[in-house]
Motif scaffolding. Structure first.
Motif, PDB file in Angstrom:
ATOM      1  N   GLY A   1     -42.267  19.568   9.317  1.00 20.00           N
ATOM      2  CA  GLY A   1     -41.164  18.905   8.645  1.00 20.00           C
ATOM      3  C   GLY A   1     -40.005  19.799   8.270  1.00 20.00           C
ATOM      4  N   GLU A   2     -40.090  21.082   8.568  1.00 17.79           N
ATOM      5  CA  GLU A   2     -39.004  22.005   8.238  1.00 17.79           C
ATOM      6  C   GLU A   2     -37.869  21.929   9.255  1.00 17.79           C
ATOM      7  N   PHE A   3     -36.661  22.157   8.765  1.00 18.84           N
ATOM      8  CA  PHE A   3     -35.478  22.356   9.588  1.00 18.84           C
ATOM      9  C   PHE A   3     -35.095  23.820   9.415  1.00 18.84           C
ATOM     10  N   VAL A   4     -35.305  24.599  10.481  1.00 14.60           N
ATOM     11  CA  VAL A   4     -35.052  26.039  10.444  1.00 14.60           C
ATOM     12  C   VAL A   4     -33.893  26.373  11.375  1.00 14.60           C
ATOM     13  N   ALA A   5     -32.879  27.031  10.844  1.00 14.92           N
ATOM     14  CA  ALA A   5     -31.747  27.481  11.661  1.00 14.92           C
ATOM     15  C   ALA A   5     -31.911  28.963  11.957  1.00 14.92           C
ATOM     16  N   ILE A   6     -31.642  29.352  13.210  1.00 13.65           N
ATOM     17  CA  ILE A   6     -31.666  30.753  13.610  1.00 13.65           C
ATOM     18  C   ILE A   6     -30.234  31.175  13.925  1.00 13.65           C
ATOM     19  N   VAL A   7     -29.773  32.210  13.239  1.00  9.65           N
ATOM     20  CA  VAL A   7     -28.401  32.685  13.434  1.00  9.65           C
ATOM     21  C   VAL A   7     -28.406  34.161  13.812  1.00  9.65           C
ATOM     22  N   GLY A   8     -27.293  34.586  14.371  1.00  5.33           N
ATOM     23  CA  GLY A   8     -27.145  35.980  14.780  1.00  5.33           C
ATOM     24  C   GLY A   8     -26.049  36.094  15.814  1.00  5.33           C
ATOM     25  N   ALA A   9     -25.542  37.284  16.003  1.00  4.80           N
ATOM     26  CA  ALA A   9     -24.482  37.509  16.976  1.00  4.80           C
ATOM     27  C   ALA A   9     -24.999  37.282  18.395  1.00  4.80           C
ATOM     28  N   SER A  10     -24.076  37.083  19.323  1.00  2.00           N
ATOM     29  CA  SER A  10     -24.459  36.969  20.732  1.00  2.00           C
ATOM     30  C   SER A  10     -25.206  38.236  21.152  1.00  2.00           C
ATOM     31  N   GLY A  11     -26.330  38.044  21.846  1.00  2.00           N
ATOM     32  CA  GLY A  11     -27.126  39.183  22.282  1.00  2.00           C
ATOM     33  C   GLY A  11     -28.097  39.700  21.248  1.00  2.00           C
ATOM     34  N   SER A  12     -28.195  39.024  20.110  1.00  4.73           N
ATOM     35  CA  SER A  12     -29.090  39.490  19.038  1.00  4.73           C
ATOM     36  C   SER A  12     -30.562  39.218  19.333  1.00  4.73           C
ATOM     37  N   GLY A  13     -30.842  38.258  20.210  1.00  5.36           N
ATOM     38  CA  GLY A  13     -32.226  37.924  20.540  1.00  5.36           C
ATOM     39  C   GLY A  13     -32.650  36.539  20.110  1.00  5.36           C
ATOM     40  N   LYS A  14     -31.745  35.782  19.521  1.00  5.78           N
ATOM     41  CA  LYS A  14     -32.143  34.471  18.992  1.00  5.78           C
ATOM     42  C   LYS A  14     -32.525  33.476  20.100  1.00  5.78           C
ATOM     43  N   SER A  15     -31.790  33.485  21.219  1.00  5.57           N
ATOM     44  CA  SER A  15     -32.159  32.592  22.322  1.00  5.57           C
ATOM     45  C   SER A  15     -33.475  33.027  22.955  1.00  5.57           C
ATOM     46  N   THR A  16     -33.706  34.324  23.044  1.00  4.72           N
ATOM     47  CA  THR A  16     -34.978  34.836  23.559  1.00  4.72           C
ATOM     48  C   THR A  16     -36.125  34.349  22.692  1.00  4.72           C
ATOM     49  N   LEU A  17     -35.932  34.394  21.376  1.00  8.30           N
ATOM     50  CA  LEU A  17     -36.961  33.914  20.454  1.00  8.30           C
ATOM     51  C   LEU A  17     -37.252  32.439  20.683  1.00  8.30           C
ATOM     52  N   LEU A  18     -36.202  31.635  20.852  1.00  9.17           N
ATOM     53  CA  LEU A  18     -36.392  30.198  21.073  1.00  9.17           C
ATOM     54  C   LEU A  18     -37.131  29.937  22.384  1.00  9.17           C
ATOM     55  N   HIS A  19     -36.767  30.674  23.422  1.00 14.44           N
ATOM     56  CA  HIS A  19     -37.423  30.490  24.716  1.00 14.44           C
ATOM     57  C   HIS A  19     -38.903  30.874  24.667  1.00 14.44           C
ATOM     58  N   LEU A  20     -39.213  31.936  23.958  1.00 17.50           N
ATOM     59  CA  LEU A  20     -40.616  32.330  23.811  1.00 17.50           C
ATOM     60  C   LEU A  20     -41.379  31.320  22.970  1.00 17.50           C
ATOM     61  N   LEU A  21     -40.729  30.793  21.963  1.00 14.45           N
ATOM     62  CA  LEU A  21     -41.351  29.783  21.108  1.00 14.45           C
ATOM     63  C   LEU A  21     -41.663  28.514  21.900  1.00 14.45           C
ATOM     64  N   GLY A  22     -40.797  28.212  22.884  1.00 17.50           N
ATOM     65  CA  GLY A  22     -41.000  27.017  23.688  1.00 17.50           C
ATOM     66  C   GLY A  22     -41.838  27.222  24.930  1.00 17.50           C
ATOM     67  N   GLY A  23     -42.279  28.441  25.162  1.00 11.36           N
ATOM     68  CA  GLY A  23     -43.150  28.691  26.301  1.00 11.36           C
ATOM     69  C   GLY A  23     -42.431  28.720  27.637  1.00 11.36           C
ATOM     70  N   VAL A  24     -41.101  28.936  27.627  1.00 14.28           N
ATOM     71  CA  VAL A  24     -40.363  28.987  28.890  1.00 14.28           C
ATOM     72  C   VAL A  24     -40.156  30.419  29.374  1.00 14.28           C
ATOM     73  N   ASP A  25     -40.553  31.385  28.587  1.00 16.00           N
ATOM     74  CA  ASP A  25     -40.548  32.795  28.973  1.00 16.00           C
ATOM     75  C   ASP A  25     -41.803  33.427  28.379  1.00 16.00           C
ATOM     76  N   LYS A  26     -42.217  34.557  28.903  1.00 12.08           N
ATOM     77  CA  LYS A  26     -43.437  35.198  28.410  1.00 12.08           C
ATOM     78  C   LYS A  26     -43.096  36.472  27.640  1.00 12.08           C
ATOM     79  N   PRO A  27     -43.779  36.707  26.526  1.00 12.38           N
ATOM     80  CA  PRO A  27     -43.506  37.909  25.733  1.00 12.38           C
ATOM     81  C   PRO A  27     -44.089  39.156  26.379  1.00 12.38           C
ATOM     82  N   THR A  28     -43.524  40.290  26.013  1.00  9.14           N
ATOM     83  CA  THR A  28     -44.102  41.569  26.409  1.00  9.14           C
ATOM     84  C   THR A  28     -45.376  41.822  25.610  1.00  9.14           C
ATOM     85  N   SER A  29     -45.346  41.422  24.344  1.00  3.14           N
ATOM     86  CA  SER A  29     -46.533  41.507  23.488  1.00  3.14           C
ATOM     87  C   SER A  29     -46.390  40.489  22.360  1.00  3.14           C
ATOM     88  N   GLY A  30     -47.503  40.236  21.690  1.00  3.20           N
ATOM     89  CA  GLY A  30     -47.500  39.289  20.590  1.00  3.20           C
ATOM     90  C   GLY A  30     -47.984  37.904  20.989  1.00  3.20           C
TER      91      GLY A  30
END
Length: 230
Positions: A33-62
């Motif tokens: 039920g949470e609404f979480v916003a992710i912010v940061g400058a372009s290239g900060s890694g926020k889109s990478t985080l979203l893609h890993l969270l959605g399973g569309v890319d694979k992490p190096t670790s974790g």
């Protein structure tokens, strides 16, 4: 109740001198039920985080757990099915199928799964999104705001565990942007959805329950804005 748990998540590209660390040891939990916003400058890694969270890319670790399931412990086929059934994606550029009508685009995840459409719930969703008069239209017959409403409907139709929105208002004017964010907030509240949204707009971020700030691949701030759901 916890919906997402991220443990030691890291992602890097390249090797040696060309190596780029897009994410570094991210640890995070997100509740139902949470609404979480992710912010940061372009290239900060926020889109990478979203893609890993959605399973569309694979992490190096974790690891990423959604509903208690380690998504990167699944096979490719299992992960594809998991994404379809448990993760709703909303993109900046809509990604609608051009030869399908608005309602067919909304129903697509369920049709691909051979799942019966719950007519009453679907009609309610069409009504909430204000698409009653546009349901038989093709994407090229819809405005940008209407196409994004269809995209939201497609993401919500399967009742996923989590909605992931990547700059969902980035291609819209201010009026349509406000309408889309208002719709997302209504949908999250009505269906008790969990929403993780990337945005550059601090006005949008201020409407979230939490704001996560990413800098140079690091989670540098996790700020509670609305404590009612936490």
């Amino acid at each position: 109740m916890e919906v997402v748990r991220i443990e030691g998540l890291a992602k890097s590209y390249g090797k040696s001198n060309t190596k780029v660390e897009a994410l570094k040891n991210i640890n995070l939990t997100i509740n139902e039920g949470e609404f979480v916003a992710i912010v940061g400058a372009s290239g900060s890694g926020k889109s990478t985080l979203l893609h890993l969270l959605g399973g569309v890319d694979k992490p190096t670790s974790g690891k990423v757990f959604i509903d208690g399931i380690d998504i990167y412990g699944l096979s490719e086929r299992e992960l594809a099915l998991f994404r379809r059934r448990k993760v709703g994606f909303i993109f900046q550029f809509y990604n609608l199928v051009p030869v399908l009508t608005a309602e067919e685009n909304m129903q697509l995840p369920m049709l691909l799964d051979g799942k019966k459409i719950e007519k009453e719930k679907f009609e309610e969703l069409v009504s909430i999104l204000g698409l009653e008069e546009r349901r038989k239209h093709l994407p090229n017959q819809l405005s940008g705001g209407q196409q994004q409403r269809v995209s939201i409907g497609r993401a919500l139709a399967y009742n996923p565990s989590i909605l992931l929105a990547d700059e969902p208002t980035g291609n819209l004017d201010s009026k349509n942007s406000k309408e889309i964010i208002d719709l997302l907030k209504i949908s999250v509240k009505k269906y008790n959805q969990t929403l993780v949204l990337i945005t550059h707009d601090l006005n949008i971020a201020s409407q979230a329950d939490r704001v996560i700030t990413i800098e140079d691949g690091l989670l540098v701030k996790d700020e509670v804005i609305n404590s009612e759901k936490l």
